[in-house]
Motif scaffolding. Structure first.
Motif, PDB file in Angstrom:
ATOM      1  N   MET A 141      35.154  42.122  25.621  1.00 59.65           N
ATOM      2  CA  MET A 141      36.275  41.864  25.106  1.00 59.65           C
ATOM      3  C   MET A 141      37.018  40.969  26.928  1.00 59.65           C
ATOM      4  SD  MET A 141      39.275  44.720  24.868  1.00 59.65           S
ATOM      5  CE  MET A 141      37.783  46.428  23.384  1.00 59.65           C
ATOM      6  N   THR A 142      37.048  41.861  27.814  1.00 62.57           N
ATOM      7  CA  THR A 142      37.696  41.235  28.880  1.00 62.57           C
ATOM      8  C   THR A 142      37.276  39.279  29.345  1.00 62.57           C
ATOM      9  OG1 THR A 142      37.637  42.618  29.521  1.00 62.57           O
ATOM     10  CG2 THR A 142      37.942  41.242  30.960  1.00 62.57           C
ATOM     11  N   GLU A 143      38.071  38.691  29.287  1.00 63.71           N
ATOM     12  CA  GLU A 143      37.621  37.210  29.958  1.00 63.71           C
ATOM     13  C   GLU A 143      38.251  37.060  30.919  1.00 63.71           C
ATOM     14  OE1 GLU A 143      39.572  34.425  26.838  1.00 63.71           O
ATOM     15  OE2 GLU A 143      38.657  35.589  24.995  1.00 63.71           O
ATOM     16  N   PRO A 144      37.713  35.401  32.185  1.00 64.09           N
ATOM     17  CA  PRO A 144      38.635  35.773  32.940  1.00 64.09           C
ATOM     18  C   PRO A 144      40.123  35.751  33.061  1.00 64.09           C
ATOM     19  CG  PRO A 144      37.071  33.675  32.304  1.00 64.09           C
ATOM     20  CD  PRO A 144      36.902  34.642  31.449  1.00 64.09           C
ATOM     21  N   GLN A 145      41.051  34.949  31.897  1.00 60.89           N
ATOM     22  CA  GLN A 145      42.190  34.938  32.135  1.00 60.89           C
ATOM     23  C   GLN A 145      42.682  36.435  31.662  1.00 60.89           C
ATOM     24  OE1 GLN A 145      40.519  33.446  30.021  1.00 60.89           O
ATOM     25  NE2 GLN A 145      41.721  34.517  28.329  1.00 60.89           N
ATOM     26  N   ALA A 146      41.790  37.276  30.869  1.00 55.03           N
ATOM     27  CA  ALA A 146      42.514  38.621  30.408  1.00 55.03           C
ATOM     28  C   ALA A 146      41.803  39.292  30.173  1.00 55.03           C
ATOM     29  CB  ALA A 146      42.503  37.540  28.242  1.00 55.03           C
ATOM     30  N   GLY A 147      42.454  40.597  31.642  1.00 52.90           N
ATOM     31  CA  GLY A 147      41.396  41.581  31.834  1.00 52.90           C
ATOM     32  C   GLY A 147      42.082  42.820  30.786  1.00 52.90           C
ATOM     33  N   SER A 148      43.218  43.824  31.205  1.00 52.46           N
ATOM     34  CA  SER A 148      43.688  44.554  30.201  1.00 52.46           C
ATOM     35  C   SER A 148      44.760  44.965  29.036  1.00 52.46           C
ATOM     36  CB  SER A 148      44.871  45.669  31.374  1.00 52.46           C
ATOM     37  OG  SER A 148      43.777  46.411  32.352  1.00 52.46           O
ATOM     38  N   ASP A 149      45.101  42.925  29.975  1.00 52.78           N
ATOM     39  CA  ASP A 149      46.178  42.396  28.743  1.00 52.78           C
ATOM     40  C   ASP A 149      45.146  41.642  27.621  1.00 52.78           C
ATOM     41  OD1 ASP A 149      48.049  40.888  26.930  1.00 52.78           O
ATOM     42  OD2 ASP A 149      48.785  39.355  28.459  1.00 52.78           O
ATOM     43  N   THR A 150      44.486  42.728  26.129  1.00 53.01           N
ATOM     44  CA  THR A 150      43.578  42.496  25.806  1.00 53.01           C
ATOM     45  C   THR A 150      44.338  40.792  24.964  1.00 53.01           C
ATOM     46  OG1 THR A 150      43.954  44.145  24.595  1.00 53.01           O
ATOM     47  CG2 THR A 150      42.295  43.756  25.744  1.00 53.01           C
ATOM     48  N   SER A 151      45.450  40.803  24.688  1.00 43.32           N
ATOM     49  CA  SER A 151      46.366  40.017  23.788  1.00 43.32           C
ATOM     50  C   SER A 151      45.732  38.717  23.768  1.00 43.32           C
ATOM     51  CB  SER A 151      47.697  40.407  23.360  1.00 43.32           C
ATOM     52  OG  SER A 151      48.285  40.510  24.371  1.00 43.32           O
ATOM     53  N   ALA A 152      46.145  38.355  25.144  1.00 43.11           N
ATOM     54  CA  ALA A 152      45.843  37.067  25.588  1.00 43.11           C
ATOM     55  C   ALA A 152      44.551  36.694  25.791  1.00 43.11           C
ATOM     56  CB  ALA A 152      46.015  37.398  27.403  1.00 43.11           C
ATOM     57  N   ILE A 153      43.598  37.430  24.942  1.00 42.27           N
ATOM     58  CA  ILE A 153      42.253  36.320  24.813  1.00 42.27           C
ATOM     59  C   ILE A 153      42.377  35.281  23.561  1.00 42.27           C
ATOM     60  CG2 ILE A 153      40.935  38.941  25.115  1.00 42.27           C
ATOM     61  CD1 ILE A 153      40.112  38.574  22.258  1.00 42.27           C
TER      62      ILE A 153
END
Lengths: 417, 364
Positions: A141-153
């Protein structure tokens, strides 16, 4: 009727799992901590054989096979699969939280397939766990720029209409057991990607990528503070093609965020399970403190006024209170899950509480044990490092607080950011 | 099997308690606090709910079975209305329940029925003593054997309704052990002091009490001359207070939520600020956690589980901290308004602190 009696089958489960924790985890705990990325094969093979013998292929409770006996009395028994999972996870984590994360069979990935997949998908993806070899899954799920804010993937999934395949591109990080799912076994990962970056949350779906799929590559294995027996990897998706049928949920982007919310609902089950893991580590640390105090002839006096307590007594009692409170929140959250009651609020509460409690208890335990606490001759310092992850993964303590707050206030994400 | 659903009977009781707490207690609570008086009709109405009577078996003129859990559920519901009124309504518990738990058959038959009649009467207990490190297991009040009698000497504080007490259960040290003694309200040597002034629960009539060679028959020792264990009584105090602390905290928490969702700040509601929302989330989490621990301890006591006494203590100890945290934050969330007596949160904060000192003031 309100009751806190642990169901008998769960008492048995605990006894069995405790033996595993004592004999197969604790003895190799230190070894695996000091040799990061070494794989606990003995434990893995054992658990694979054992779960197969029990007739259960997956830790995703909805997929655990029900007993086939047509005994009408038995049918009346309330469901306890999530509660059983809690007991297993708590006890295994008491043994070793890192090794626990190496348990083969369906875990987070299977939970996602189980929650959002069609019967056909469940059969295709989940049947592999009962085979000869131990198989793993993972959630990416997590991306370098999207941790807790999964909508930012930003990982994308584009449909190639000619071949009827999804083409995935992007980078995922912090994938727990990703290497085991993709490299060490013929497992799968569940990847979160966007069908339409413009659509925000409503465009996000999860996809199953099986091991061996070209264009899906493990690029890095992280070195961590704790849970070192468990691999945490980065995965790059480069024109990774998967069959159309590997999407979980609807393939079209609607205006609603139903798909996204459906995916988020997986958390209602997984968060209390992470809480259970935290509780296991915390219990290990608390028991260590209690044993050392008993060895030194220090008695903890319960029931006396605080004004008469020693500092040590207050601290130990406080640890016990917090641990039990967190345990009960977790039990209730999973009891609700078993009974198909909506549990989003208490699920997040249990994760908030258990993550914090485990962190505080292990930190406090190291403090109280002085030089013993700090020494690598004992496992306490390891538990201090292991526990912290529980306040971070599967939603940080803060994100879970946000979920709790929105719930109790009746606010949407836009009203409480 | 785990279950978190009350029985139908418990639910009916809870509904009745809720109606009383919201409809009667809460509206009367500020006036009672300021005038330091609990209206007798408020107490009567609470008594009519029959909470105590329902926990006394028929053999002693009640109509139910003793259950710590049911008592705890009711106590939480009442305290949600107001703590002083709750302690008032439940004062006879302090006399009756120890007799039920630890008294001899003869004592149960003769002392319980008169108390649980239709009308609320002042039967009470005297435990707390004026020392900072007061310990129910190490009392300064002494009981000494003299022939067939027992002499009681010492000083008690925080005795509810002592001025009109028909009888009291006085706790005193007998040969190094705390024991309960049944003392008539008009016993010689028993002198009731001034009404006491405390940080909170102003409406609850608390008195100091002096015992100077108060002579009672040896048979008035709880369970007679063989004596009794204090553990069950201590556990009941703990669970009752834990449950009430949850009730008080729940009231403050809900009030703070309503306020925060209504009050505007910088163009949004206060509740939309994470600094506030996170406080509320932690309050809600810890209230639920404490409630579950309290229920579990109560259930363990009902089931006679090993470690039930310890759990009761853990539940109480956790509740003492939780209720202070929650009520303090409720005041904080209301800001300046929280400090004003127009709002109830300052009262709940003062009442909340009391749980650290209230051992022996409530029983279920």
């Amino acid at each position: 009727m309100i009751s806190f009696e642990m169901p008998k089958p769960l008492v048995q489960t605990r006894t069995v799992v405790e033996t595993v924790a004592k004999n197969m985890m604790r003895p190799v705990s230190r070894q695996l901590d000091e040799n990061e990325h070494e794989i606990p094969w003995a434990y893995i093979e054992f658990m694979h054989t054992a779960t197969k013998a029990l007739g259960s292929s997956s830790m995703a409770p909805d997929e655990a096979p029900q007993k086939k006996k047509e005994d009408p009395e038995k049918k009346k028994r309330p469901p306890i699969n999530y509660q059983r999972l809690m007991i297993m996870v708590e006890t295994l984590s008491w043994g070793d939280a890192g090794i626990y994360l190496c348990t083969p069979g369906g875990m987070l990935g299977a939970a996602a397939v189980s929650a959002a997949g069609t019967p056909e998908q469940k059969k295709r993806f989940l049947s592999r766990f009962t085979g000869k070899e131990p198989i793993f899954d993972a959630m990416a799920m997590t991306e370098p720029q999207a941790g807790s804010d999964t909508s930012a993937i930003r990982t994308t999934a584009v449909l190639d209409e000619k071949t009827n395949e999804w083409i995935l591109n992007g980078e995922k990080i912090f994938v727990t057991a990703g290497n085991k799912a993709l490299v060490d076994s013929k497992g799968f990962i569940v990847v979160w990607a966007s069908l339409d970056l413009e659509a925000g949350r409503s465009g996000i779906r999860s996809f199953v990528i099986e091991a061996g799929t070209p264009g899906c590559k493990v690029t890095k294995m992280e070195e961590k503070l704790g849970i070192r027996a468990s691999d945490t990897v980065s995965i790059v998706l480069q024109d990774c093609r998967i069959p159309f049928e590997n999407i979980l949920g609807s393939p079209t982007v609607e205006k609603s965020t139903k798909g996204y919310k459906g995916a988020m609902q997986t958390f209602d089950a997984t968060r209390p399970i992470v809480a259970a893991s935290a509780l296991g580590v915390a219990r290990a640390a608390l028991e260590f403190v209690q044993e050392k105090l008993a060895e030194a002839g220090k008695e903890i006096r319960y029931g006396i006024p605080r004004q008469k307590m020693t500092h040590l007594e207050r601290e130990v009692i406080e640890m016990e209170i917090q641990l039990r409170q967190a345990w009960l929140l977790t039990v209730k959250a999973l009891w609700m899950a078993d009974n198909k009651q909506s549990n989003a609020l208490i699920a997040s509460m249990s994760k908030v509480k258990a993550g914090k409690v485990a962190t505080v208890i292990t930190q406090k335990a190291v403090e109280l044990m002085g030089p013993l606490g700090y020494s690598r001759d004992f496992l306490l310092e390891k538990w201090f490092r292991d526990a912290k992850i529980n306040d971070i993964f599967e939603g940080t303590g803060q994100i879970n607080l946000l979920v709790v707050a929105r719930n109790i206030l009746g606010y949407r994400g836009s009203q409480l950011r | 099997m785990y279950s978190f659903t009350p029985t139908e009977e418990q639910q009916m009781l809870l509904d009745a308690v809720k109606r009383y707490a919201e409809g009667d207690i809460r509206p009367a609570s500020r006036e009672a606090e300021e005038s330091t008086e609990l209206p007798p009709e408020l107490i009567e109405k609470g008594w009519e709910l029959g909470i105590l009577q329902a926990s006394i078996p028929e053999a002693y003129a009640g109509f139910g079975d003793y259950s710590v859990l049911t008592g705890a559920l009711a106590a939480e519901g009442l305290a949600y209305g107001d703590l002083a009124a709750t302690l008032g309504v439940m004062t006879p518990n302090l006399f009756v329940l120890p007799i039920l738990l630890a008294g001899s058959e003869e004592q149960k038959k003769s002392f319980i029925p008169p108390v649980i009649e239709m009308e609320w009467k002042a039967y009470t207990a005297a435990l707390i003593e004026p020392t900072f490190d007061f310990d129910p297991q190490a009392l300064e009040t002494k009981a000494t054997q003299k022939g067939k009698d027992i002499l009681l000497n010492g000083e008690k504080i925080y005795v509810p309704y002592a001025s009109e007490a028909q009888a009291l259960l006085v706790y005193a040290d007998l040969d190094g052990k705390t024991q309960g003694f049944i003392v008539p309200g008009d016993a010689e040597g028993l002198s009731v002091g001034e009404r006491q002034k405390t940080l909170g629960i102003h409406a609850c009539p608390l008195y100091s009490l002096k015992l100077e060679d108060v002579k009672i028959p040896a048979g008035n020792q709880l369970n007679g001359p063989d004596g009794h264990s204090m553990e069950g009584i201590l556990a009941s105090w703990h669970v009752a207070l834990a449950a009430m602390a949850v009730g008080v905290a729940q009231a403050a928490y809900e009030y703070a939520i309503d306020y925060a969702k209504d009050r505007e700040v910088f163009g949004v509601k206060v509740a939309q600020k994470q600094a506030i929302a996170f406080m509320l989330a932690e309050m809600g989490t810890d209230i639920e956690a404490t409630r579950l621990l309290t229920w579990e301890a109560a259930w363990m006591l009902d089931e006679g589980k090993e470690e039930a006494y310890k759990h009761a203590f853990l539940a109480y100890s956790g509740a003492v901290d939780m209720v202070m945290m929650v009520t303090d934050r409720a005041v904080q969330i209301l800001g300046g308004h929280g400090y004003i007596r127009e709002h109830p949160v300052e009262l709940w904060m003062r009442n909340g602190r009391g749980f650290a000192a209230f051992t022996g003031l409530a029983m279920v």
